[in-house]
Enzyme design. Sequence first.
Site, PDB file in Angstrom:
ATOM      1  N   THR A  74      -8.527   1.351   0.808  1.00 22.93           N
ATOM      2  CA  THR A  74      -8.785   2.735   1.225  1.00 22.93           C
ATOM      3  C   THR A  74      -9.830   3.355   0.303  1.00 22.93           C
ATOM      4  O   THR A  74     -10.813   3.967   0.759  1.00 22.93           O
ATOM      5  CB  THR A  74      -7.480   3.559   1.198  1.00 22.93           C
ATOM      6  OG1 THR A  74      -6.581   3.000   2.156  1.00 22.93           O
ATOM      7  CG2 THR A  74      -7.735   5.020   1.525  1.00 22.93           C
ATOM      8  N   ASN A 156      -6.440  -5.029  12.355  1.00 22.36           N
ATOM      9  CA  ASN A 156      -5.076  -5.022  11.834  1.00 22.36           C
ATOM     10  C   ASN A 156      -4.071  -4.804  12.952  1.00 22.36           C
ATOM     11  O   ASN A 156      -2.942  -5.269  12.893  1.00 22.36           O
ATOM     12  CB  ASN A 156      -4.907  -3.936  10.755  1.00 22.36           C
ATOM     13  CG  ASN A 156      -5.461  -2.594  11.180  1.00 22.36           C
ATOM     14  OD1 ASN A 156      -6.640  -2.480  11.538  1.00 22.36           O
ATOM     15  ND2 ASN A 156      -4.631  -1.575  11.160  1.00 22.36           N
ATOM     16  N   GLN A 184      -8.008  -7.758   6.670  1.00 27.28           N
ATOM     17  CA  GLN A 184      -7.089  -8.653   7.387  1.00 27.28           C
ATOM     18  C   GLN A 184      -7.672 -10.057   7.545  1.00 27.28           C
ATOM     19  O   GLN A 184      -6.952 -11.006   7.843  1.00 27.28           O
ATOM     20  CB  GLN A 184      -6.750  -8.081   8.772  1.00 27.28           C
ATOM     21  CG  GLN A 184      -5.982  -6.767   8.734  1.00 27.28           C
ATOM     22  CD  GLN A 184      -4.560  -6.926   8.212  1.00 27.28           C
ATOM     23  OE1 GLN A 184      -3.988  -8.022   8.212  1.00 27.28           O
ATOM     24  NE2 GLN A 184      -3.977  -5.832   7.755  1.00 27.28           N
ATOM     25  N   SER A 204      -8.186  -5.885  -0.206  1.00 25.89           N
ATOM     26  CA  SER A 204      -7.012  -5.276  -0.822  1.00 25.89           C
ATOM     27  C   SER A 204      -6.024  -6.375  -1.202  1.00 25.89           C
ATOM     28  O   SER A 204      -5.591  -7.154  -0.357  1.00 25.89           O
ATOM     29  CB  SER A 204      -6.370  -4.316   0.183  1.00 25.89           C
ATOM     30  OG  SER A 204      -5.164  -3.815  -0.339  1.00 25.89           O
ATOM     31  N   HIS A 206      -2.863  -6.554  -1.966  1.00 25.14           N
ATOM     32  CA  HIS A 206      -1.486  -6.670  -1.444  1.00 25.14           C
ATOM     33  C   HIS A 206      -1.429  -7.270  -0.047  1.00 25.14           C
ATOM     34  O   HIS A 206      -0.351  -7.579   0.455  1.00 25.14           O
ATOM     35  CB  HIS A 206      -0.737  -5.337  -1.531  1.00 25.14           C
ATOM     36  CG  HIS A 206      -1.110  -4.312  -0.505  1.00 25.14           C
ATOM     37  ND1 HIS A 206      -0.386  -4.127   0.647  1.00 25.14           N
ATOM     38  CD2 HIS A 206      -2.111  -3.401  -0.458  1.00 25.14           C
ATOM     39  CE1 HIS A 206      -0.927  -3.126   1.355  1.00 25.14           C
ATOM     40  NE2 HIS A 206      -1.973  -2.683   0.698  1.00 25.14           N
ATOM     41  N   CYS A 330       1.593   5.104  12.875  1.00 20.19           N
ATOM     42  CA  CYS A 330       2.438   6.128  13.494  1.00 20.19           C
ATOM     43  C   CYS A 330       3.912   5.802  13.287  1.00 20.19           C
ATOM     44  O   CYS A 330       4.407   4.767  13.709  1.00 20.19           O
ATOM     45  CB  CYS A 330       2.115   6.211  14.976  1.00 20.19           C
ATOM     46  SG  CYS A 330       3.231   7.251  15.896  1.00 20.19           S
TER      47      CYS A 330
HETATM   48  C1  LIG Z   1      -4.278  -2.306   4.717  1.00 20.67           C
HETATM   49  C2  LIG Z   1      -5.647  -2.057   5.230  1.00 20.67           C
HETATM   50  C3  LIG Z   1      -6.524  -1.161   4.589  1.00 20.67           C
HETATM   51  C4  LIG Z   1      -6.098  -0.307   3.417  1.00 20.67           C
HETATM   52  O1  LIG Z   1      -5.857  -1.033   2.263  1.00 20.67           O
HETATM   53  P1  LIG Z   1      -5.040  -0.360   1.050  1.00 20.67           P
HETATM   54  O2  LIG Z   1      -5.418  -1.214  -0.108  1.00 20.67           O
HETATM   55  O3  LIG Z   1      -3.618  -0.475   1.412  1.00 20.67           O
HETATM   56  O4  LIG Z   1      -5.511   1.030   0.897  1.00 20.67           O
HETATM   57  C5  LIG Z   1      -7.808  -1.036   5.082  1.00 20.67           C
HETATM   58  N1  LIG Z   1      -8.209  -1.730   6.152  1.00 20.67           N
HETATM   59  C6  LIG Z   1      -7.407  -2.591   6.811  1.00 20.67           C
HETATM   60  C7  LIG Z   1      -7.920  -3.337   7.993  1.00 20.67           C
HETATM   61  C8  LIG Z   1      -6.098  -2.775   6.384  1.00 20.67           C
HETATM   62  O5  LIG Z   1      -5.300  -3.608   7.046  1.00 20.67           O
END
Ligand SMILES: *Cc1c(COP(=O)(O)O)cnc(C)c1O
Length: 391
Positions: A74, A156, A184, A204, A206, A330
């Site tokens: 993000t 996603n 993703q 990201s 996680h 949501c």
């Molecule tokens: C999870 C996700 C994000 C955001 O990542 P965070 O590190 O959780 O802020 C952005 N883009 C996609 C496609 C995601 O799946």
Amino acid sequence: MPDLSRYFDHSATTPVAPEVLQAMQPFYAERFGNPSSLHQWGQEAEAAVEMARQRVASLLGCLPEEILFTSGATESNNLGLRGLARIKLRTEGKQHLLTTPVEHPSVLNTLRDLEAHEGFELELLPIDAYGRVSPDEVATRLRPETALVSIIYASNEIGSVNPIAEIGEVCRQASVPFHTDAVQAVNYLPMDVNALQVDMLPLSAHKFYGPKGIGILYHRNDLGLEAVQTGGGQERQLRAGTHNVPSIVGLAHALSLARERSEEHATKYRQWRDQIIAEILDRLTDVRLTGHPTARLPNHISFALRAVDSNALLAALDLAGFACSSGSACKAGMPEPSRVLQAIGLEPEWSLGALRITLGASNDEASIRDLIESLVEIVPRVRATSAQDQG
Ligand SMILES: *Cc1c(COP(=O)(O)O)cnc(C)c1O
């Protein structure tokens, strides 16, 4: 604790791999220094951060200085999109932003904010019934005043994969910077930023068995970028704030494991994915697959179920021990059809019944079978109560 093998929400987040946790551990209390400090504690921490940066860069085929560490995707999307768009407007007067209606909110809401408050014009590309963008559509919409293009690598929500290398080629020929949200995609798809011809790419940790709250932004080094948060001079003045050393170490470790295991995992999950899709479409009525049948993430299954309340279905699955998702952020409360499902043309009767199943290291043959059998039993039951609730 619930049974981990029934966790089917790997697109939302993944557990930290044991090896990753182990690699991070020393950087909390023993090697705790601040990389910006000059003494030995600081030097040791700085060396760990730079080692991690090199590792990430070599996995993406770029230079270490092209990798910025952030608090997650993000933030990477905010930094990349805002930081580049502002420079383009100020130095070249370019105010046209091109994206798709199926981006993650951290991309779409950032671009909408630039349009609402900073004088940009946002244009949404047309998408096909699977939520994909064609390179030709991008080519016809590029303008001399286009500041940047942002197109998600793999959705996603519905799992469809975009032809990123071809779109990258179109943008590069026109000298327009190209940003792709690869969050993703990273577990399974090509990630060489030069082959993809991308200029900015967020990840990201996680989402690939690393810790939460840490991410990267790849940005090509001849691209302008300006900071969006003020503070100290970390990350070459582009991202102020003390480095999250343990998480940076964990991210690099997790990324190399993810890339190493990419093919093995993709092969395994693709087989389970296709088994779930085939059986559910065969054994349940009024259900359709959303997203592309083959050009989709190997671990991603998404359905629309007619006349089923998605939250009621998720609750029933949860009671049976299964963690699934509707695919969009949501939550409970007023049911709103997902923006992505509306964009691919699904009527609310279908789009309110979204179900996303995302496979990962937690799952096994037995839990896949259990999930299929449970869905075949639970969906008609929830559909009957959803119909009653509607009067
Ligand atoms: C999870 C996700 C994000 C955001 O990542 P965070 O590190 O959780 O802020 C952005 N883009 C996609 C496609 C995601 O799946």
